[in-house]
Design a protein around this motif. Structure first.
Motif: not given
Length: 285
Positions: A121-131
């Motif tokens: 999480s220091l290198k990436f931001d979560l923009k979208f998540c889908e199952v």
């Protein structure tokens, strides 16, 4: 929990980090990815694994070694895990204990395990998540539907923006036809997302595909469609019709569409195509 340094060192020697060239590689942009099937404990018993000596199938023994092996591979930017049992009780705390990793879990509907993606999480931001559920492809089977995760991760340090997926395809050997359709459904959704919203994102597809390098799934994903013989493709169509109870013409039309889609999509590179383990795995015990 502190893990045995000797075990960690052993795993590092067994499978050292290997660098694979990609069309996106550069001196300033790198991405370290791990994918691992944890073999959920509820799948384990001495009848299934009669060759294992007493004790090594126990949860505590396996957990110690799994923790050590995963620590040996750290740090990684993204990790994808399959057959994740007891996520809240065991794995979330283990994966997030460094304070920088975030674990996203998806459980199978009606199942006892699931899949998880862990990212820095220091290198990436979560923009979208889908199952994504494969249930519509499995209506004729009495089986827990397979699923897939898709995450969109945007770099916070001028690195790769990524669409990363994780899945565990259907396991029964005779159902290669179903694995083709599951892989197609996942890839189609990713290509739709890339075309509509994330054209500059790199695609990383992880998971346990239950497929070897001679399988149709492998050839389709890696863009080696010419290696699938006409006879093999017709066998897949016939298997789909017979095993899942569909009219042959419906199966033919469905698989023709699948083939056309894979022909127009960019081929992906396999991280395993160049991999060679430097040590006999039997030394792990």
């Amino acid at each position: 929990m502190t893990h045995s340094n000797s075990l960690i060192d052993l795993y590092r020697k067994l499978r050292p980090l290997q660098i694979f060239p990609t069309c996106k590689s550069s001196a300033t942009k790198t991405l370290t990815v791990l994918t691992y099937n944890l073999l959920s404990q509820h799948h384990i018993n001495s009848e299934v694994y009669p060759y294992c000596v007493s004790g090594i199938l126990r949860s505590a023994y396996r957990r110690t070694r799994l923790f050590a092996e995963l620590q040996a591979y750290a740090p990684f930017d993204i990790a994808a895990f399959q057959e994740v049992g007891q996520f809240e009780e065991i794995w979330r705390a283990e994966w997030e204990k460094d304070g920088k990793s975030r674990a996203i879990y998806a459980g199978k509907e009606g199942g006892r395990d699931g899949i998880a993606i862990v990212y820095n999480s220091l290198k990436f931001d979560l923009k979208f998540c889908e199952v994504l559920s494969f249930a519509p492809l499995m209506t004729a089977l009495e089986a827990v539907p397979n699923i897939a995760q898709i995450l969109v991760l945007n770099s916070t340090i001028n690195g790769f923006n990524v669409i990363v997926s994780n899945t565990h395809l259907f396991w029964r050997p005779e159902f290669d036809c179903l694995r083709v359709l599951q892989a197609h459904r996942l890839r189609k959704r990713i290509e739709e997302m890339k075309a509509d919203e994330y054209p500059d994102h790199v695609i990383v597809m992880c998971g346990d595909w239950n497929s070897d390098p001679k399988s149709a799934v492998y050839h389709l994903i890696s863009g080696q469609i010419d290696k699938i013989t006409r006879c093999h493709w017709e066998d897949l169509i016939s298997s789909h019709s017979n095993l899942l109870g569909h009219p042959l013409e419906l199966s033919q039309n469905l698989f023709n569409r699948v083939l056309e889609d894979f022909k127009k999509w960019p081929k992906l590179s396999s991280a395993y195509s160049l991999y060679k383990s430097p040590i006999d795995p039997s030394v792990i015990g």
